[in-house]
Scaffold this motif. Structure first.
Motif, PDB file in Angstrom:
ATOM      1  N   SER A  46      46.374  39.694  53.484  1.00  0.00           N
ATOM      2  CA  SER A  46      46.860  40.708  52.544  1.00  0.00           C
ATOM      3  C   SER A  46      47.307  41.989  53.247  1.00  0.00           C
ATOM      4  CB  SER A  46      45.795  41.013  51.491  1.00  0.00           C
ATOM      5  OG  SER A  46      45.656  39.957  50.573  1.00  0.00           O
ATOM      6  N   PRO A  47      46.436  42.670  54.020  1.00  0.00           N
ATOM      7  CA  PRO A  47      46.913  43.870  54.710  1.00  0.00           C
ATOM      8  C   PRO A  47      47.981  43.555  55.752  1.00  0.00           C
ATOM      9  CG  PRO A  47      44.684  43.307  55.418  1.00  0.00           C
ATOM     10  CD  PRO A  47      44.985  42.456  54.234  1.00  0.00           C
ATOM     11  N   ASN A  72      38.332  36.864  44.731  1.00  0.00           N
ATOM     12  CA  ASN A  72      39.203  37.290  45.835  1.00  0.00           C
ATOM     13  C   ASN A  72      39.481  38.793  45.799  1.00  0.00           C
ATOM     14  OD1 ASN A  72      41.294  34.359  45.298  1.00  0.00           O
ATOM     15  ND2 ASN A  72      39.475  34.541  46.585  1.00  0.00           N
ATOM     16  N   LEU A  73      39.433  39.374  44.621  1.00  0.00           N
ATOM     17  CA  LEU A  73      39.980  40.717  44.433  1.00  0.00           C
ATOM     18  C   LEU A  73      39.148  41.815  45.068  1.00  0.00           C
ATOM     19  CD1 LEU A  73      41.282  40.448  40.767  1.00  0.00           C
ATOM     20  CD2 LEU A  73      42.365  39.723  42.909  1.00  0.00           C
ATOM     21  N   GLN A  74      37.928  41.503  45.513  1.00  0.00           N
ATOM     22  CA  GLN A  74      37.089  42.483  46.198  1.00  0.00           C
ATOM     23  C   GLN A  74      37.667  42.865  47.559  1.00  0.00           C
ATOM     24  OE1 GLN A  74      35.310  40.707  48.788  1.00  0.00           O
ATOM     25  NE2 GLN A  74      33.651  42.079  49.418  1.00  0.00           N
ATOM     26  N   ILE A  77      43.779  42.488  48.851  1.00  0.00           N
ATOM     27  CA  ILE A  77      44.443  43.567  48.132  1.00  0.00           C
ATOM     28  C   ILE A  77      45.908  43.289  47.795  1.00  0.00           C
ATOM     29  CG2 ILE A  77      42.876  45.335  48.993  1.00  0.00           C
ATOM     30  CD1 ILE A  77      44.981  46.040  51.099  1.00  0.00           C
ATOM     31  N   ALA A  78      46.460  42.183  48.235  1.00  0.00           N
ATOM     32  CA  ALA A  78      47.821  41.828  47.837  1.00  0.00           C
ATOM     33  C   ALA A  78      47.875  41.266  46.429  1.00  0.00           C
ATOM     34  CB  ALA A  78      48.410  40.816  48.818  1.00  0.00           C
ATOM     35  N   GLY A 197      29.007  36.514  53.179  1.00  0.00           N
ATOM     36  CA  GLY A 197      29.498  37.774  52.644  1.00  0.00           C
ATOM     37  C   GLY A 197      30.363  38.535  53.642  1.00  0.00           C
ATOM     38  N   VAL A 198      31.133  39.466  53.131  1.00  0.00           N
ATOM     39  CA  VAL A 198      31.930  40.336  53.987  1.00  0.00           C
ATOM     40  C   VAL A 198      32.245  41.610  53.208  1.00  0.00           C
ATOM     41  CG1 VAL A 198      34.162  39.334  53.251  1.00  0.00           C
ATOM     42  CG2 VAL A 198      33.973  40.462  55.487  1.00  0.00           C
ATOM     43  N   LEU A 199      32.134  42.747  53.877  1.00  0.00           N
ATOM     44  CA  LEU A 199      32.514  44.007  53.259  1.00  0.00           C
ATOM     45  C   LEU A 199      34.029  44.042  53.132  1.00  0.00           C
ATOM     46  CD1 LEU A 199      31.158  46.691  52.282  1.00  0.00           C
ATOM     47  CD2 LEU A 199      31.847  47.655  54.487  1.00  0.00           C
ATOM     48  N   GLY A 200      34.523  44.297  51.931  1.00  0.00           N
ATOM     49  CA  GLY A 200      35.959  44.196  51.700  1.00  0.00           C
ATOM     50  C   GLY A 200      36.792  45.053  52.633  1.00  0.00           C
ATOM     51  N   SER A 201      36.333  46.262  52.917  1.00  0.00           N
ATOM     52  CA  SER A 201      37.112  47.153  53.772  1.00  0.00           C
ATOM     53  C   SER A 201      37.162  46.688  55.222  1.00  0.00           C
ATOM     54  CB  SER A 201      36.548  48.570  53.710  1.00  0.00           C
ATOM     55  OG  SER A 201      35.180  48.589  54.081  1.00  0.00           O
TER      56      SER A 201
END
Length: 267
Positions: A46-47, A72-74, A77-78, A197-201
């Motif tokens: 996405s990025p 996915n939306l967490q 970001i696309a 898990g994964v932090l979205g940022s």
């Protein structure tokens, strides 16, 4: 800027690039003529897709066979709520077109595998790996080596990320992905993002760095990450680089390589 065949809109759009002495009109034209394939339209893709489109990379391909889900939306970001249930490549293409209608986006709604990888990467200059599994990473590495393509690879899990660039097709001292990891780990050795898990940022950080490395490769500027592995620890806000030498016993890129084609990946 007419010597560079830019429209007036493009001159305005890329003005902050063009004033950079390392980029200028020449570098921006290299981006306009560049062709990049992104594998995966998820957290990393996405990025990658959005920054490459915004930067003016002329042709961007994106490969993914999945559809957008709420989970996915967490981080992806696309995509947005309106895209749930639609193919990720179509959602990403629409987002990229909205950001920059000057670029051409080629959507490949298919799963990359040994039967199609060489055809998919053939028309692109740089391959950006935003996949989420080791099988695809190893397949892409081997395919890019045999096809003479530069590969910019990223990975993220929990609060950690890694980025490197692989250009083993240019010969020593450039390593390939298998110079670090000779073979995929056992299936249960490393959890997936869904499991661990994964932090979205964090995927945004990794994907953004990948995009920067892709742009540098297209323009031929700066110091790339070939021969180095960038390791990101978001919890401690630390970055470090590890040197990665070319492995003289690598099964893909050494003189005595055992992987001569992609048949090893066929199941």
């Amino acid at each position: 800027m007419s010597d560079f065949d830019f429209s007036e809109n493009e001159v305005q759009r890329y003005a902050r690039h063009i004033v950079l002495k390392e980029v200028g009109g020449t570098g921006q034209m290299k981006l306009k003529r560049g062709r990049v394939l992104i594998v995966g339209a998820g957290g990393l893709g996405s990025p990658l897709a959005m920054y490459l489109a915004a930067a003016g990379v002329g042709t961007i391909g994106i490969v993914d066979a999945d559809t957008v889900e709420l989970s996915n939306l967490q981080r992806q970001i696309a995509h947005g709520m309106k895209d749930i249930g639609t193919p990720k490549v179509d959602s990403a293409k629409a987002t990229m077109a909205d950001m920059n209608p000057e670029v051409t986006v080629q959507a490949h709604n298919t799963r990359l595998d040994a039967s199609n990888v060489l055809d998919l990467i053939a028309d692109y200059d740089v391959i950006a790996d935003g996949s989420d599994n080791f099988d695809t990473r190893f397949l892409l590495n081997d395919a890019c080596y045999h096809a003479g393509k530069t590969l910019v690879s990223g990975a993220a899990l929990r609060f950690d990320g890694q980025v490197s660039t692989f250009k083993a097709h240019l010969g020593a001292p450039h390593p390939c992905y298998r110079c670090i990891y000779h073979a995929p780990p056992p299936e249960d050795a490393i959890p997936s993002c869904a499991q661990g898990g994964v932090l979205g940022s964090v995927v945004g950080m990794v994907g953004g760095i990948q995009a920067t490395e892709v742009l540098k490769e297209l323009m031929g500027i700066g110091d790339g990450l070939s021969g180095q592995l960038l390791i990101i620890d978001a919890l401690s806000a630390s970055f470090r680089k590890i040197r990665v030498p070319r492995d003289p016993g690598c099964p893909t890129c050494s003189e005595n390589a055992t992987i001569k084609d992609l048949s090893i990946h066929e199941h």
